[in-house]
Design an enzyme around this catalytic site. Sequence first.
Site, short mmCIF file in Angstrom:
data_model
loop_
_atom_site.label_atom_id
_atom_site.label_comp_id
_atom_site.label_asym_id
_atom_site.label_seq_id
_atom_site.Cartn_x
_atom_site.Cartn_y
_atom_site.Cartn_z
N LYS A 206 -26.62 11.68 0.74
CA LYS A 206 -26.12 11.66 2.01
C LYS A 206 -25.55 10.43 2.42
O LYS A 206 -24.53 10.00 3.12
CB LYS A 206 -27.08 12.36 2.99
CG LYS A 206 -26.43 12.70 4.34
CD LYS A 206 -27.46 13.10 5.15
CE LYS A 206 -26.93 13.29 6.74
NZ LYS A 206 -28.19 13.25 7.80
N GLU A 212 -32.29 3.88 -5.33
CA GLU A 212 -32.44 4.70 -6.66
C GLU A 212 -31.15 5.15 -7.25
O GLU A 212 -31.04 5.19 -8.68
CB GLU A 212 -33.70 5.44 -6.49
CG GLU A 212 -35.07 5.11 -6.07
CD GLU A 212 -35.35 4.93 -4.49
OE1 GLU A 212 -34.29 4.68 -3.89
OE2 GLU A 212 -36.50 4.99 -4.12
N GLY A 266 -31.09 15.39 4.95
CA GLY A 266 -31.36 15.72 3.72
C GLY A 266 -31.96 17.07 3.16
O GLY A 266 -31.71 17.95 2.29
N ARG A 267 -33.04 17.03 3.71
CA ARG A 267 -34.02 17.92 3.26
C ARG A 267 -33.77 19.52 3.65
O ARG A 267 -34.49 20.33 3.30
CB ARG A 267 -35.61 17.59 3.48
CG ARG A 267 -35.67 17.48 5.07
CD ARG A 267 -37.17 16.71 5.31
NE ARG A 267 -37.17 16.48 6.63
CZ ARG A 267 -36.89 15.36 7.22
NH1 ARG A 267 -36.38 14.45 6.67
NH2 ARG A 267 -37.04 15.05 8.76
N GLU A 352 -42.18 15.59 5.34
CA GLU A 352 -41.32 14.48 5.86
C GLU A 352 -40.97 15.00 7.10
O GLU A 352 -40.50 14.12 8.05
CB GLU A 352 -40.00 14.33 4.94
CG GLU A 352 -39.19 13.19 4.96
CD GLU A 352 -38.12 12.82 4.12
OE1 GLU A 352 -38.69 11.80 3.13
OE2 GLU A 352 -37.09 13.02 3.92
N HIS A 383 -56.13 28.49 -13.56
CA HIS A 383 -57.08 27.51 -14.29
C HIS A 383 -57.16 25.98 -14.11
O HIS A 383 -57.31 25.40 -14.98
CB HIS A 383 -56.65 27.95 -15.78
CG HIS A 383 -56.38 29.53 -15.95
ND1 HIS A 383 -57.37 29.98 -16.77
CD2 HIS A 383 -55.56 30.23 -15.79
CE1 HIS A 383 -57.31 31.12 -16.74
NE2 HIS A 383 -55.93 31.33 -16.25
N LYS A 510 -39.34 0.77 1.65
CA LYS A 510 -38.09 0.58 0.97
C LYS A 510 -37.92 -0.88 1.02
O LYS A 510 -37.27 -1.46 0.28
CB LYS A 510 -37.15 1.66 1.48
CG LYS A 510 -36.86 3.06 0.97
CD LYS A 510 -35.61 3.77 1.67
CE LYS A 510 -35.72 5.14 1.84
NZ LYS A 510 -34.59 5.68 2.42
#
Length: 547
Positions: A206, A212, A266-267, A352, A383, A510
């Site tokens: 965005k 990254e 974004g999310r 977030e 398990h 960051k």
Amino acid sequence: MNFINQTAIWAQLHQHQRATHYLHMRDLFAQDPERFNKMHQKLNGLLFDYSKNRITEDTLKLLIELAETAQIKEWIDKMRTGKAINLSEDRPVLHTALRQPKTANIYVAEENVIPKIHEELDKSLNLAERIRQQDYLGFSGKPITNIVNIGIGGSDLGPRMLYVALRPYHHEKINVYYVSNVDAAHLGETLKDLNPENTLFIIASKSFTTPETLLNAMTAKKWFIEKTQTTNISQHFLAITSNKQAALDYGIAEDNIFGMFDWVGGRYSSWSSISLSVMCAIGRDNFLEFLEGGRNMDEHFFSSPYSENIPILMGLIGVWYNTFYQSSSHAIIPYDHSLRRFPAHIQQLDMESNGKRTGRNGEHLDFDTGAVIWGEEGVNCQHAFFQLLHQGTRLICSDFIVIANSFYPEQNNQHQVLVANALAQTRALMQGKTEAEVYQELDYLPGIERDKLAPQKFFPGNQPTNTIFLERLTPFNLGMLLALYEHKVFVQGIIWGINSFDQWGVEYGKVLAKNIEPLLSSEDTTQYDSSTNHLIDYFRKHNKPNA
Ligand code: F6P
């Protein structure tokens, strides 16, 4: 309504929790055969059963009063109609507009945003169809069969979850790979077996500033140019972003840039062109069905009364444990292999959004907010961590997501085993096993051995669960499910008085990473705390890339 913890209803709920915390769900079910009938809701192909919670009808009344006091309905209207409820960034919050039909009208700064939304959507869906029909070719004339989505956070988790969940709807010749981590291994292992001639890279960011993603995008471009000996990347690199200029600067052709809107976080963006990779895999009709499912949940959320409103009820139950029981751990357990990426996506969505200690107007919040969200697919998790749910000391509420019909009807016997496990677990977590029951079970043992073993086999029960049953995992139902969680997060954010739509907390780390990175390959003195200084030093001594 900023100071929710100073309201009378907040105090009443604390008092109610103290007065009822000893109640056991086992007894509540025994006393009221109608409990399930009173505590479930249905919406199309979705059933929400919230009867296995530590609540009574009085608890629900009080929680609904809390929702009314927090003015949930008024805030829903503000969101729906495009008011700037993301206060710290002065933006509307309009992911729900992404699922509206062409005929809708939603205004931001006096402009109807719906035509623009559909323009972007059509552009993405048209390209996806061209790729699916092998009409879009790479530089050497080969059709695209591999798509690498490079993005992180909301530009990765949502589309990746949708892609994995909707596998049976995939185009058989198109494979999508998701690369998020800056660890070179992620991109390296993905590219290993790919042929650049039939590979398309989607740079999904965005902001188009996420280091990254940009680093991985650079490495991918280098790989492509080296392998093909061509600098003509235009057919093979697309960008999805709201920062068009940065994408142009990177070298993406203007026609290959797909827009995003600054009023969709974004999310919350899986409904937009950020899911171009998913559109390529499942095609136009299925993607439109997914949007329709989301819209269906929106309409329910916008118009149902508090007491029948699934996202409001789900949000309130979460607040009940998180705030009034101080139980901050919440598990999401899909009993479906296709939904194995769902907990990771909801983890970002929820944590977030609501992992905040400052109120929307800058006030310090004096109570616990966002829960710790985690989870794993069933039955695998039985398990792994279920021991702690059954016999540990912590109160942990879990959402069980169960599907009535699997994608593999010919294996229905296996599916029945899967579903039986889900239902057995919610029953066992609720019911527990009393010491008397355990003693009776062990009555074949001599007394001394029975006394030794019985305490180990005691299950306290009273461990809460919500069950969300979907008839099938269709794009429509997945849309409903995802929108349900988005709205649950919204409800909780409003009650706690926080802005669920910014994420300042991720910025600090960051910036520090940017400062530390050059120090790793220099001799300069470091001036952080002794731990960080020594860890930098350790890396300098031990990092020997050419050894
Ligand atoms: O992790 C912080 C964050 O800003 C998320 O909110 C976002 O989903 C992710 O980074 C990726 O951001 P972008 O799409 O701008 O690259």
